[in-house]
Design an enzyme around this catalytic site. Structure first.
Site, PDB file in Angstrom:
ATOM      1  N   HIS A 125       0.788  -1.236   0.000  1.00 20.22           N
ATOM      2  CA  HIS A 125       0.000   0.000   0.000  1.00 20.22           C
ATOM      3  C   HIS A 125       0.824   1.291   0.000  1.00 20.22           C
ATOM      4  CE1 HIS A 125      -3.559   2.283   0.166  1.00 20.22           C
ATOM      5  NE2 HIS A 125      -4.262   1.545   0.991  1.00 20.22           N
ATOM      6  N   TYR A 172     -14.301   6.167   9.069  1.00 18.14           N
ATOM      7  CA  TYR A 172     -13.318   6.592   8.062  1.00 18.14           C
ATOM      8  C   TYR A 172     -13.812   6.192   6.685  1.00 18.14           C
ATOM      9  CZ  TYR A 172      -8.693   6.891   5.754  1.00 18.14           C
ATOM     10  OH  TYR A 172      -7.635   7.210   4.927  1.00 18.14           O
ATOM     11  N   THR A 183      -4.779  10.690  -0.537  1.00 15.18           N
ATOM     12  CA  THR A 183      -6.132  10.524   0.001  1.00 15.18           C
ATOM     13  C   THR A 183      -6.419  11.542   1.101  1.00 15.18           C
ATOM     14  OG1 THR A 183      -5.384   8.923   1.654  1.00 15.18           O
ATOM     15  CG2 THR A 183      -6.137   8.055  -0.469  1.00 15.18           C
TER      16      THR A 183
END
Length: 809
Positions: free
Chosen positions: A493, A630, A643
């Site tokens: 990630h 979230y 993001t």
């Protein structure tokens, strides 16, 4: 050691690793396929000198092409042809003598040169033309950047009968005027993207207090207001000044710190905690041949890599007009996260000519080029089949080796330094870490059965963590192929966000569809390559790839390992830890096929807001309370954006949820509250995309406070708040490549991730069609507060209740 190496090769290993010295090879017996492939390469001119020559030529061609593309992108929206036209026009006017060049610029330049010969006058025209052209080009670029800073279009109402404001219409026409006439390359817009704006502390405080109001009682909220006011009047002013300076000189004031502190400095395991997965188009199954499907998917990935290298991949445009930042595409391939004691680092190579393949505990180095071109799928299938047919046993420690990448980062860093720093182990590790990507030919099937949800759940678990040792979790992504030909991926990630991998996956799946479900499935899809040859992609009726190999492809090379007892002990410890971690995962993939995006649009509600409200209702019913939620949104409207967090739990959403639970209000009032909550959520999402979020600003203020070694009770409390409901929408249909109307069954099931909090849920969802939604729900079995299957039923119930609101009279 020599004896064991001989034994391994005599027992059927494919070939010796080319990096092993001759004195270590000794008299080992190599399999016949090694000599056959070597002889074929030599007969085709594939001598060592020839291989080096082709490799060198390919490398220089790529450098020249990369330089040329960078020049084209650097002057966008202008073009190089306009430069020659400008110079030619100035020269024509100057030498004609009939019309004077404005301001007599050329003559002024000539006066600065050594003479007035025709040659020097041509030089003067060239210099003048270049100066005029650069001035106009950079004026256009900065004008475009100023236009992209306009955010009003984002907040325009898109409902039926709504009108667009005059300001947005003017902006729309201006952007189209500046970008018309030239096809943008992948990085064409990078220089024209604005920087992420830095919000004021006051705005962030106001938004934060609104977001936590439904989570706190009056006394708790009053305390939080006091902390926020103290922070705003005190240390925040100093912290904000540092952020202002950073926002001026950096491309993005968030992204580098986010990558470093949220990802690379994390010391916990990547498996489950960080890496995410993606699933195949489960309604299609083009072949059950594992080697054939692997070959086509590998080849499609290599095509995508080439599009990135040549910048021929079209940048993604919002509303077909506003570009998203393409920076993250640079590291899709040839990228590995390397472990460190205190922090990891990302290693990215400009090129790689091989992939690494794992099968039944053995690792292989597989070349993917021949004479400067990508291997055909039919040639790659031969390589994959050779690996599957290999009956040799893994070396000591090889089977569970990848468990090191699944465990604690510090442990892996120490093991890597102690046991993989030199010799055979270093060479073999380099072959994995410097590969374009890793492929896992699994020894299990990936199944989907609408009547047996457990099979899809197991499919997801296999991709999320596998067996704990059959995924190289450090690699940018690992392709996973089941024995029945179904596929998926596991992705690290830190290097990029899920939308980039989704784009790659969309390309791969659309390639599979277009080549095998077109009007002529046997002929497949034709591609023009740099060397002029045509390549056919597709499957035969028997499931094998179509096409005829032009030569015998390079033989996969078994990687060799020499593990001392201490290394074996570390590997085994990492394996045991990985088993503990993966056995605690509770994953449920819920397929909602009662309705989808079509019904939500009839309700005149944003589909994302619709689902987020359903999740709020489901969580309240499941936990009996509201929780900090979230939702990931992107900030790629800005340069190097990644993001931002949307907080779906709002005052408006909690009011609607309570109305549904208490069931005291009439249906019309509940609908009104739902629409208000959805509008508030949509506004929060728009704010996050436009740089007006809460959490990234607070995160950066916290980082500055740590650098300055000052404590803030407010920031410390805010950054320690747990996200018990962490959600993300997987984008679908980012490009026009995949026509779902033409291929309605080519719908990816999306992907998922592990739970963020020990007592919370991780929910990823994909709105896959007009009547289909996939929810990937994860939690921990060790938690007494959560259960993924129970939460899936609550989601189903919530979606049914919302439908009843609009349908029942």
């Amino acid at each position: 050691m020599f004896t064991s190496l001989r034994a391994r090769h005599a027992s059927g290993h494919l070939s010796a690793d080319s990096s092993v010295p001759d004195e270590e090879i000794g008299e080992r017996e190599l399999p016949d396929c090694f000599f056959h492939s070597t002889r074929a390469r030599l007969e085709d001119g594939g001598s060592p000198l020839g291989c080096c020559l082709f490799s060198g030529v390919r490398s220089w061609k790529k450098r020249i092409a990369r330089f040329k593309n960078n020049v084209h992108c650097g002057v966008y929206p202008a073009s190089l042809s306009s430069l020659w036209a400008t110079i030619g026009a100035l020269a024509g006017v100057h030498f004609s003598g009939k019309v004077a060049v404005p301001y007599d610029i050329v003559e002024r330049v000539v006066e600065l040169l050594p003479g007035r010969t025709n040659t020097w006058q041509v030089v003067a025209c060239t210099v003048t033309g270049l100066s005029v052209w650069l001035t106009c080009t950079y004026t256009l670029r900065y004008t475009l950047k100023m236009l992209f800073m306009y955010q009003g279009w984002m907040y325009e109402s898109r409902g039926a009968g709504s009108k667009v404001s005059k300001a947005t219409l003017l902006w729309l026409g201006s952007v189209k005027l500046l970008t018309m006439g030239r096809q943008p390359m992948l990085y064409s817009y990078q220089g024209s993207l604005p920087r992420l704006p830095l919000p004021s502390v006051k705005d962030t405080m106001d938004r934060y207090l609104l977001s936590v109001r439904p989570l706190l009682d009056d006394k708790q909220f009053e305390r939080m207001e006091g902390l926020a006011e103290e922070f705003q009047r005190g240390i925040s002013k100093k912290l904000q000044r540092y952020l202002v300076l950073k926002s001026w000189w950096s491309s993005n004031y968030v992204s580098d710190w986010w990558e470093e502190f949220v990802y690379l400095r994390g010391r916990s395991a990547l498996m489950v905690n960080s890496n995410f997965y993606g699933i195949d188009a489960i309604l299609l199954h083009p072949t059950t041949n594992q080697a054939a499907r692997a070959a086509v998917i590998i080849h499609s990935c290599l095509l995508f890599r080439r599009l990135i290298e040549r910048q021929e991949l079209e940048p993604i445009l919002v509303q077909n007009l506003v570009p998203l930042c393409s920076w993250q595409y640079e590291r899709v391939f040839n990228t590995t996260r390397l472990p460190g004691i205190e922090t990891d680092r990302i290693s990215h190579l400009s090129d790689s000519t091989h992939i690494a393949v794992f099968n039944k505990g053995r690792y292989y180095r597989v070349p993917i080029y021949w004479k400067g071109r990508i291997l055909k799928p039919c040639e790659i299938e031969i390589q994959m089949q050779r690996i599957l047919d290999d009956q040799s046993e893994p070396a000591k420690g090889e089977l569970h080796l990848a468990s090191l990448t699944a465990g604690q980062r510090k442990n892996w860093a120490l093991a890597r330094h102690n046991f993989f720093g030199k010799g055979i182990n270093r060479t073999s590790l380099d072959a994995i870490e410097k590969a374009a990507f890793v492929v896992c030919l699994d020894d299990v099937e990936y199944n989907f059965d609408p009547n047996d949800p457990n099979k899809l759940d197991q499919y997801g678990r296999t991709l999320l963590h596998g067996k704990g040792y059959d995924r190289w979790f450090d690699k940018s992504f690992t392709l996973c192929i089941g024995t029945n030909g179904r596929v998926g991926f596991n992705s690290e990630h830190s290097w990029a966000d899920a939308a980039v991998m989704s784009h790659l996956w969309e390309f791969v799946l659309s390639e599979d569809v277009e080549t095998n479900w077109a009007d002529a499935p046997v002929l497949g899809h034709m591609w023009e390559f740099a060397l002029g040859e045509e390549l056919t992609i597709g499957y035969k009726e028997d499931g094998h790839t179509i096409g005829t190999p032009e030569f015998e492809p390079p033989t996969p090379t078994r990687l060799q390992w020499d593990m001392p007892p201490a290394a074996l002990k570390e590997i085994e410890a990492a394996f045991v830890a990985s088993q503990d971690l993966l056995s605690d995962v509770d994953l449920r993939i819920y397929v909602h096929d009662h309705y989808g995006k079509g019904f939500m649009k009839k309700c005149r509600v944003s589909p994302d807001a619709f689902i987020q409200m359903a999740l709020q209702l489901a969580y309240y019913r499941d936990a009996g309370k509201f929780s900090l939620t979230y939702e990931a949104s992107m900030t790629r409207l800005y340069r190097e954006g990644r993001t931002e967090t949307v907080r779906p739990c709002t005052i408006e959403s909690s009011a609607w949820v309570k109305s549904m639970v208490e069931n005291k209000l009439p249906r019309e009032e509940k609908i009104k509250l739902l629409l208000t909550a959805c509008q508030r959520h949509q506004k929060g999402y728009q704010d996050a995309m436009c740089g007006k979020g809460i959490d990234r600003h607070l995160f950066c203020l916290y980082v500055v406070s740590k650098y300055l070694e000052v404590d803030s009770p407010f920031l410390k409390e805010v950054l320690s708040e747990p996200w018990r409901l962490s959600t993300s929408q997987t984008p679908h249909g980012q490009t026009s490549r995949l026509d779902l109307k033409k291929h309605p069954q080519c719908i990816s099931a999306g992907g998922g991730f592990g739970p963020v909090a020990d007592d919370g849920y991780g929910v990823s969802y994909i709105i896959a069609g007009e009547d289909l939604i996939f929810f990937h729900i994860s939690s921990k079995k060790s938690s007494h507060e959560t259960e993924s299957n129970r939460f899936a039923k609550q989601i189903e119930r919530s979606l049914a209740d919302i439908r009843d609101l609009f349908e029942k009279k």
